[in-house]
Design a protein around this motif. Sequence first.
Motif, PDB file in Angstrom:
ATOM      1  N   GLN A 163      34.763  70.936  26.442  1.00 10.62           N
ATOM      2  CA  GLN A 163      34.716  71.535  25.104  1.00 10.62           C
ATOM      3  C   GLN A 163      35.987  72.323  24.876  1.00 10.62           C
ATOM      4  N   LYS A 164      36.693  72.032  23.777  1.00 14.46           N
ATOM      5  CA  LYS A 164      37.927  72.775  23.485  1.00 14.46           C
ATOM      6  C   LYS A 164      37.731  73.639  22.243  1.00 14.46           C
ATOM      7  N   PHE A 165      38.186  74.883  22.318  1.00 15.13           N
ATOM      8  CA  PHE A 165      38.056  75.800  21.178  1.00 15.13           C
ATOM      9  C   PHE A 165      39.436  76.263  20.751  1.00 15.13           C
ATOM     10  N   GLY A 166      39.755  76.091  19.475  1.00 12.52           N
ATOM     11  CA  GLY A 166      41.059  76.476  18.938  1.00 12.52           C
ATOM     12  C   GLY A 166      41.150  77.973  18.689  1.00 12.52           C
ATOM     13  N   GLY A 167      42.342  78.415  18.296  1.00 14.11           N
ATOM     14  CA  GLY A 167      42.633  79.833  18.146  1.00 14.11           C
ATOM     15  C   GLY A 167      41.702  80.577  17.204  1.00 14.11           C
ATOM     16  N   SER A 168      41.324  79.955  16.077  1.00 19.28           N
ATOM     17  CA  SER A 168      40.475  80.684  15.134  1.00 19.28           C
ATOM     18  C   SER A 168      39.052  80.800  15.674  1.00 19.28           C
TER      19      SER A 168
ATOM     20  N   TYR B  28      36.233  71.687  19.201  1.00 17.80           N
ATOM     21  CA  TYR B  28      35.660  72.620  18.218  1.00 17.80           C
ATOM     22  C   TYR B  28      36.793  73.310  17.461  1.00 17.80           C
ATOM     23  N   THR B  29      36.649  73.377  16.124  1.00 27.31           N
ATOM     24  CA  THR B  29      37.706  74.006  15.332  1.00 27.31           C
ATOM     25  C   THR B  29      37.097  74.793  14.172  1.00 27.31           C
ATOM     26  N   ASP B  30      37.910  75.106  13.156  1.00 28.09           N
ATOM     27  CA  ASP B  30      37.407  75.951  12.073  1.00 28.09           C
ATOM     28  C   ASP B  30      37.015  75.151  10.829  1.00 28.09           C
ATOM     29  N   VAL B  31      37.012  73.821  10.934  1.00 30.31           N
ATOM     30  CA  VAL B  31      36.459  72.981   9.867  1.00 30.31           C
ATOM     31  C   VAL B  31      35.452  72.032  10.531  1.00 30.31           C
ATOM     32  N   GLU B  32      34.623  71.347   9.692  1.00 28.77           N
ATOM     33  CA  GLU B  32      33.494  70.609  10.285  1.00 28.77           C
ATOM     34  C   GLU B  32      33.847  69.240  10.860  1.00 28.77           C
ATOM     35  N   GLY B  33      35.123  68.856  10.752  1.00 28.03           N
ATOM     36  CA  GLY B  33      35.507  67.543  11.279  1.00 28.03           C
ATOM     37  C   GLY B  33      36.825  67.120  10.678  1.00 28.03           C
ATOM     38  N   VAL B  34      37.081  65.811  10.716  1.00 33.18           N
ATOM     39  CA  VAL B  34      38.282  65.266  10.092  1.00 33.18           C
ATOM     40  C   VAL B  34      37.903  64.855   8.671  1.00 33.18           C
ATOM     41  N   TYR B  35      38.675  65.293   7.722  1.00 31.43           N
ATOM     42  CA  TYR B  35      38.381  65.035   6.308  1.00 31.43           C
ATOM     43  C   TYR B  35      39.406  64.075   5.711  1.00 31.43           C
ATOM     44  N   THR B  36      39.097  63.610   4.494  1.00 35.50           N
ATOM     45  CA  THR B  36      40.005  62.689   3.808  1.00 35.50           C
ATOM     46  C   THR B  36      41.292  63.389   3.360  1.00 35.50           C
ATOM     47  N   ALA B  37      41.330  64.698   3.400  1.00 38.80           N
ATOM     48  CA  ALA B  37      42.547  65.495   3.163  1.00 38.80           C
ATOM     49  C   ALA B  37      42.224  66.875   3.728  1.00 38.80           C
ATOM     50  N   ASP B  38      43.234  67.730   3.837  1.00 36.43           N
ATOM     51  CA  ASP B  38      42.985  69.081   4.355  1.00 36.43           C
ATOM     52  C   ASP B  38      41.941  69.783   3.478  1.00 36.43           C
ATOM     53  N   PRO B  39      40.737  70.065   4.025  1.00 30.69           N
ATOM     54  CA  PRO B  39      39.673  70.630   3.175  1.00 30.69           C
ATOM     55  C   PRO B  39      40.003  72.021   2.634  1.00 30.69           C
ATOM     56  N   ARG B  40      40.997  72.672   3.228  1.00 24.69           N
ATOM     57  CA  ARG B  40      41.396  73.991   2.701  1.00 24.69           C
ATOM     58  C   ARG B  40      42.267  73.861   1.459  1.00 24.69           C
ATOM     59  N   LYS B  41      42.871  72.685   1.297  1.00 22.44           N
ATOM     60  CA  LYS B  41      43.757  72.467   0.152  1.00 22.44           C
ATOM     61  C   LYS B  41      43.085  71.619  -0.925  1.00 22.44           C
TER      62      LYS B  41
ATOM     63  N   ALA C   4      48.341  65.979   9.463  1.00 19.73           N
ATOM     64  CA  ALA C   4      46.979  66.545   9.496  1.00 19.73           C
ATOM     65  C   ALA C   4      46.800  67.262  10.830  1.00 19.73           C
ATOM     66  N   GLN C   5      46.947  68.594  10.815  1.00 19.53           N
ATOM     67  CA  GLN C   5      47.042  69.301  12.105  1.00 19.53           C
ATOM     68  C   GLN C   5      45.712  69.488  12.829  1.00 19.53           C
ATOM     69  N   VAL C   6      44.637  68.944  12.276  1.00 19.82           N
ATOM     70  CA  VAL C   6      43.320  69.155  12.891  1.00 19.82           C
ATOM     71  C   VAL C   6      43.294  68.650  14.333  1.00 19.82           C
TER      72      VAL C   6
HETATM   73  P1  ADP Z   1      42.576  74.946  15.970  1.00 21.43           P
HETATM   74  O1  ADP Z   1      43.059  76.351  15.998  1.00 21.43           O
HETATM   75  O2  ADP Z   1      41.099  74.837  16.129  1.00 21.43           O
HETATM   76  O3  ADP Z   1      43.333  74.026  16.891  1.00 21.43           O
HETATM   77  P2  ADP Z   1      44.121  73.983  13.720  1.00 21.43           P
HETATM   78  O4  ADP Z   1      44.502  75.057  12.765  1.00 21.43           O
HETATM   79  O5  ADP Z   1      45.148  73.480  14.667  1.00 21.43           O
HETATM   80  O6  ADP Z   1      42.800  74.451  14.487  1.00 21.43           O
HETATM   81  O7  ADP Z   1      43.548  72.712  12.913  1.00 21.43           O
HETATM   82  C1  ADP Z   1      42.500  72.878  11.995  1.00 21.43           C
HETATM   83  C2  ADP Z   1      43.037  72.904  10.578  1.00 21.43           C
HETATM   84  O8  ADP Z   1      43.593  71.634  10.264  1.00 21.43           O
HETATM   85  C3  ADP Z   1      42.011  73.114   9.522  1.00 21.43           C
HETATM   86  O9  ADP Z   1      41.756  74.489   9.307  1.00 21.43           O
HETATM   87  C4  ADP Z   1      42.590  72.415   8.299  1.00 21.43           C
HETATM   88  O10 ADP Z   1      43.139  73.344   7.380  1.00 21.43           O
HETATM   89  C5  ADP Z   1      43.719  71.578   8.866  1.00 21.43           C
HETATM   90  N1  ADP Z   1      43.678  70.174   8.421  1.00 21.43           N
HETATM   91  C6  ADP Z   1      44.740  69.477   7.913  1.00 21.43           C
HETATM   92  N2  ADP Z   1      44.396  68.247   7.581  1.00 21.43           N
HETATM   93  C7  ADP Z   1      43.075  68.104   7.885  1.00 21.43           C
HETATM   94  C8  ADP Z   1      42.135  67.030   7.772  1.00 21.43           C
HETATM   95  N3  ADP Z   1      42.477  65.831   7.279  1.00 21.43           N
HETATM   96  N4  ADP Z   1      40.868  67.244   8.193  1.00 21.43           N
HETATM   97  C9  ADP Z   1      40.488  68.441   8.692  1.00 21.43           C
HETATM   98  N5  ADP Z   1      41.337  69.511   8.809  1.00 21.43           N
HETATM   99  C10 ADP Z   1      42.613  69.340   8.417  1.00 21.43           C
END
Ligand code: ADP
Length: 402
Positions: A6-11, A172-185, A208-210
């Motif tokens: 299990q990997k957990f990112g910075g947030s 594990y990260t701060d969004v629920e998965g991989v999305y069709t675009a950055d869900p924050r934008k 896509a930095q996820v």
């Molecule tokens: P972590 O600290 O968990 O490694 P990152 O900040 O490296 O997290 O990556 C997660 C972020 O990637 C999300 O908060 C989101 O804004 C961004 N992101 C960019 N493109 C996508 C995408 N297609 N799907 C999901 N997240 C994306």
Amino acid sequence: MSLIVQKFGGSSVADAERVFNVARIVTETYDKGNDVVVVVSAQGDTTDDLIAKGNEINPNASKRERDMLVSAGEQISISLLAMAIEKLGYPVISLLGWQAGFLTSSSHTSARIRRVTPNRIRKELDKKCIVVVAGFQGISRYDDITTLGRGGSDTSAVAIAAAMHADLCQIYTDVEGVYTADPRKVPNAKKLQDISYDEMLELATLGAQVLNNRSVEMAKKYNIELEVLSSLVKAPGTIVKEKSKMEKMLISGVAKDTDVARVSVIGIPDSPGFAFKMFSKLSTKNINVDIILQSIGRDGKKDISFTVAADRADEVKSALKDYIENIGAKDMVCSTEVAKISIVGAGMESHAGVATKMFEALYDAQINIQMIATSEIKVSVLIDKKDADRAVTAIHEKFFAE
Ligand code: ADP
Ligand code: ASP
Ligand code: MG
């Protein structure tokens, strides 16, 4: 019994509450009878802060010392997480990269993993310990601490999963998965149920930095299925694997990369060999060139434009300066006010008109295209940086609006 990485990112470990949240996820997994190896990144903005601290002292510091500094971020987070797990009453041990057996190349700040020898991890798992490993770092054959490049903890996790033949690797990260675009934008971006390695690799490489692109490359190589999911919301995430059910989808996502520079060399003699000589000057310096555009020769002269990573632009200028003067080219212009917007999808291979649809979206939004590049599963355009977010939204709308 399964082995789960299990990997957990910075947030996900940004403060005490989040650290305990992670400790609970980890111990729940352990309670189900699994062996658990946890990989963590530095807390919140720690890595950025450490880099800034270093620059305050010496902006030209050696890469070895930079690695020594930034690797400290992960040392903090593994110990804090281990303390939280201890407090919940579970056996746990934290390990730095070298203790976990990460041998890397010696290219500091962007080292590549050569081998993972997880003897110590295995020994601790045999003692029924939860093992918490520092992501992003390793040791070179000269016994120096190295780091893997920004976002490298994803790669650490996949490397452990590969070396130990783990049954599952969860990111594990701060969004629920991989999305069709950055869900924050793009608020109406859709979560993908699954995505193929190839598409994920393109998306990650194109901005896509996820997931870090090297982690996807490694997952593909060793056939490790990844699950990308949220550490904060309990919901099914996205599975990254060889074949995706989503193959019928025309495109799987839109990505933005603003870390780009465009270089134009104007007035090159229109005869054989000039492009070769110019680009070989860049390849000897290991500078990757991305999109290339050459104009039709006119009056015996032509122009060549290309893109590179923004942080290599100065090196390009100094590598080409003398050559450009020698061949009598008119000018060299460099801009970092550009962005690369890409669509990625295995479905576009068998569908005509995908690129046209993307161009139409840009036309509707009155955004000018400077350069275009295509492959079987992607189309990229270079545009003005100020239009980047608008372009992503317009293209996403065109392909994904119901
Ligand atoms: P972590 O600290 O968990 O490694 P990152 O900040 O490296 O997290 O990556 C997660 C972020 O990637 C999300 O908060 C989101 O804004 C961004 N992101 C960019 N493109 C996508 C995408 N297609 N799907 C999901 N997240 C994306
Ligand atoms: N802490 C490192 C970074 O910020 C590694 C990672 O987060 O994956 O780049
Ligand atoms: Mg990351």
